[in-house]
Design an enzyme around this catalytic site. Structure first.
Site, PDB file in Angstrom:
ATOM      1  N   LYS A   5      59.606  48.466  31.140  1.00  0.00           N
ATOM      2  CA  LYS A   5      58.809  49.023  30.040  1.00  0.00           C
ATOM      3  C   LYS A   5      59.700  49.774  29.051  1.00  0.00           C
ATOM      4  O   LYS A   5      59.547  49.655  27.837  1.00  0.00           O
ATOM      5  CB  LYS A   5      57.702  49.924  30.586  1.00  0.00           C
ATOM      6  CG  LYS A   5      56.567  49.113  31.201  1.00  0.00           C
ATOM      7  CD  LYS A   5      55.513  49.982  31.849  1.00  0.00           C
ATOM      8  CE  LYS A   5      54.426  49.126  32.479  1.00  0.00           C
ATOM      9  NZ  LYS A   5      53.668  49.810  33.502  1.00  0.00           N
ATOM     10  N   LYS A  17      56.326  36.273  31.210  1.00  0.00           N
ATOM     11  CA  LYS A  17      55.140  36.634  31.992  1.00  0.00           C
ATOM     12  C   LYS A  17      53.970  36.941  31.048  1.00  0.00           C
ATOM     13  O   LYS A  17      54.144  37.685  30.083  1.00  0.00           O
ATOM     14  CB  LYS A  17      55.438  37.887  32.832  1.00  0.00           C
ATOM     15  CG  LYS A  17      54.190  38.561  33.422  1.00  0.00           C
ATOM     16  CD  LYS A  17      54.491  39.954  33.965  1.00  0.00           C
ATOM     17  CE  LYS A  17      53.441  40.999  33.679  1.00  0.00           C
ATOM     18  NZ  LYS A  17      52.251  41.155  34.374  1.00  0.00           N
ATOM     19  N   LYS A  73      49.298  41.804  28.878  1.00  0.00           N
ATOM     20  CA  LYS A  73      48.581  42.438  27.763  1.00  0.00           C
ATOM     21  C   LYS A  73      49.554  43.108  26.820  1.00  0.00           C
ATOM     22  O   LYS A  73      49.317  43.210  25.630  1.00  0.00           O
ATOM     23  CB  LYS A  73      47.619  43.499  28.294  1.00  0.00           C
ATOM     24  CG  LYS A  73      46.519  42.955  29.128  1.00  0.00           C
ATOM     25  CD  LYS A  73      45.700  44.102  29.706  1.00  0.00           C
ATOM     26  CE  LYS A  73      45.292  43.848  31.130  1.00  0.00           C
ATOM     27  NZ  LYS A  73      45.958  44.743  32.081  1.00  0.00           N
TER      28      LYS A  73
HETATM   29  P1  ADP Z   1      49.264  43.234  32.302  1.00  0.00           P
HETATM   30  O1  ADP Z   1      50.703  42.931  32.601  1.00  0.00           O
HETATM   31  O2  ADP Z   1      48.633  42.181  31.503  1.00  0.00           O
HETATM   32  O3  ADP Z   1      49.063  44.613  31.706  1.00  0.00           O
HETATM   33  P2  ADP Z   1      48.236  44.407  34.683  1.00  0.00           P
HETATM   34  O4  ADP Z   1      49.546  45.092  34.889  1.00  0.00           O
HETATM   35  O5  ADP Z   1      47.058  45.251  34.334  1.00  0.00           O
HETATM   36  O6  ADP Z   1      48.460  43.242  33.648  1.00  0.00           O
HETATM   37  O7  ADP Z   1      47.883  43.569  35.971  1.00  0.00           O
HETATM   38  C1  ADP Z   1      46.623  43.487  36.610  1.00  0.00           C
HETATM   39  C2  ADP Z   1      46.730  42.527  37.777  1.00  0.00           C
HETATM   40  O8  ADP Z   1      46.964  41.207  37.278  1.00  0.00           O
HETATM   41  C3  ADP Z   1      47.894  42.854  38.701  1.00  0.00           C
HETATM   42  O9  ADP Z   1      47.537  42.544  40.021  1.00  0.00           O
HETATM   43  C4  ADP Z   1      48.977  41.961  38.215  1.00  0.00           C
HETATM   44  O10 ADP Z   1      49.913  41.662  39.222  1.00  0.00           O
HETATM   45  C5  ADP Z   1      48.186  40.723  37.810  1.00  0.00           C
HETATM   46  N1  ADP Z   1      48.904  40.003  36.746  1.00  0.00           N
HETATM   47  C6  ADP Z   1      49.162  40.465  35.499  1.00  0.00           C
HETATM   48  N2  ADP Z   1      49.828  39.549  34.776  1.00  0.00           N
HETATM   49  C7  ADP Z   1      49.994  38.482  35.598  1.00  0.00           C
HETATM   50  C8  ADP Z   1      50.600  37.204  35.446  1.00  0.00           C
HETATM   51  N3  ADP Z   1      51.160  36.844  34.297  1.00  0.00           N
HETATM   52  N4  ADP Z   1      50.588  36.366  36.496  1.00  0.00           N
HETATM   53  C9  ADP Z   1      50.001  36.718  37.664  1.00  0.00           C
HETATM   54  N5  ADP Z   1      49.409  37.905  37.877  1.00  0.00           N
HETATM   55  C10 ADP Z   1      49.393  38.779  36.865  1.00  0.00           C
END
Ligand code: ADP
Ligand code: TRP
Length: 326
Positions: free
Chosen positions: A116, A195, A198
């Site tokens: 981050k 990846k 959001k």
């Molecule tokens: P983001 O990276 O979009 O902010 P979060 O950190 O809120 O997502 O993740 C919420 C859940 O979704 C977690 O369990 C995370 O591991 C899963 N997750 C987020 N992005 C991915 C991805 N690209 N592939 C698989 N799982 C994901």
């Protein structure tokens, strides 16, 4: 009387933006399935989202939207416990207690924090101690299984570390949870090949308007391989499309990639149709919830009450073990 549910399964999601296919396949779909056989605890991690989202209006509307998404996709508040993290503020007390036993060295190794910062997010103390709050989320509810995407693996190892350390110091108090990471899948790639996240502006949202979803899909990066040459399957379009196919469908797509005449534009259109078909049945419910905020708040309120009663019990155990109860 309802049958006893097997294990306590818990996970959370940050309302830092619109929920997307990575969230769905990495965590949400599995959570919704788990609720049939297990005791499911699921929450919207709005304290966590604060660490990177300093906009009050956006944070509160994202929180509401994330709740609508989960409920529309089938999270059943009768079968499960579903709440917003900040409605159970006991979690912040456990965070403090765990912080006093978590080494700075452990936090320094967190790759998600380093990522981050590398992306230009300003480091704040909340971001730094994010893994302690996450450990508190998990340990406060005696969670046994934690379904998350691969990117959260290290956070779960840190949670286990903190629980073991606490138990070694004060005697068996906390349940040490097991991670549940989707074995076969890698992280879902975003439209740019990184990846899907959001915070990377590269997502395909679950519930946006059709036109916008189509536009995002049409933007998935592809290469310039000639139409009659075999195509690379280790690419975002192939990987995202595969998520919507069964084994036979994946094999068929693979042979189309290996053969001649495949045009990425057609594949993108097919993917768009798959996405619309897959989530179509949930859209009405999503709209209905969105236009009935009172109903959603009531669900969240009663979820918070259920969650609080478990949290109070565990916190009491922790307070006694650590000497805070005097
Ligand atoms: P983001 O990276 O979009 O902010 P979060 O950190 O809120 O997502 O993740 C919420 C859940 O979704 C977690 O369990 C995370 O591991 C899963 N997750 C987020 N992005 C991915 C991805 N690209 N592939 C698989 N799982 C994901
Ligand atoms: N850190 C998780 C993520 O970004 C969200 C989260 C917060 C979480 N607390 C949790 C996940 C507890 C599982 C358990 O995806």
């Amino acid at each position: 009387m309802s049958a006893k549910k097997n294990l306590r399964v818990l996970s959370g999601i940050q309302p830092s933006g619109a929920l997307h296919l990575g969230n769905y396949f990495g965590m949400m779909a599995r959570m919704i399935k788990y609720q049939e056989e297990n005791e499911l605890f699921c929450f919207i991690a709005n304290y966590h989202a604060m660490t990177t989202l300093p906009n009050s209006q956006t944070l509160s509307s994202n929180t509401f939207n994330a709740a609508c998404d989960f409920l529309a996709l089938g999270l059943d508040p009768e079968k499960s416990t579903f709440w917003v993290q900040s409605d159970v503020p006991q979690v912040t007390e456990l965070t403090w207690i765990l912080s006093s036993h978590a080494s700075v060295g452990l936090m320094d190794r967190a790759t998600s924090y380093k990522d981050k910062i590398a992306r230009g997010i300003k480091p704040n103390m909340g971001l730094y101690s994010y893994p302690v709050l996450m450990a508190a989320d998990i340990l406060l509810f005696d969670s046994q299984i934690v379904p998350v995407g691969k990117d959260q693996k290290q956070h779960l190892e840190m949670t286990r570390d903190m629980a073991i350390r606490f138990n070694n110091t004060f005697g068996e108090t906390l349940i040490v949870p097991e991670p549940d990471i989707e074995k076969v899948s890698q992280l879902v790639p975003g439209i740019d090949g990184q990846k899907m996240s959001k915070s990377y502006n590269n997502t395909i949202p679950i519930f946006d308007i059709e036109k916008k979803i189509r536009k995002k899909i049409m933007k998935i990066v592809t290469d310039t391989t000639d139409v009659d040459e075999p195509k690379d399957k280790n690419t975002p379009l192939f990987q995202i499309y595969s998520l919507f196919l069964d084994h036979a469908g994946q094999n068929e797509l693979a042979s189309r990639y290996d053969g001649k005449g495949l045009q990425y534009g057609y594949i993108k259109q097919e993917l768009f149709e798959k996405v619309m078909d897959h989530f179509g049945p949930f859209r009405d419910k999503r709209d209905q919830l969105q236009s009935n905020p009172t109903q959603v708040y009531e669900i969240l309120n009663s979820g918070a009450k259920k969650a609080q009663s478990v949290a109070n019990e565990v916190l009491d155990r922790v307070r006694s073990a650590s000497g805070i109860n005097y």
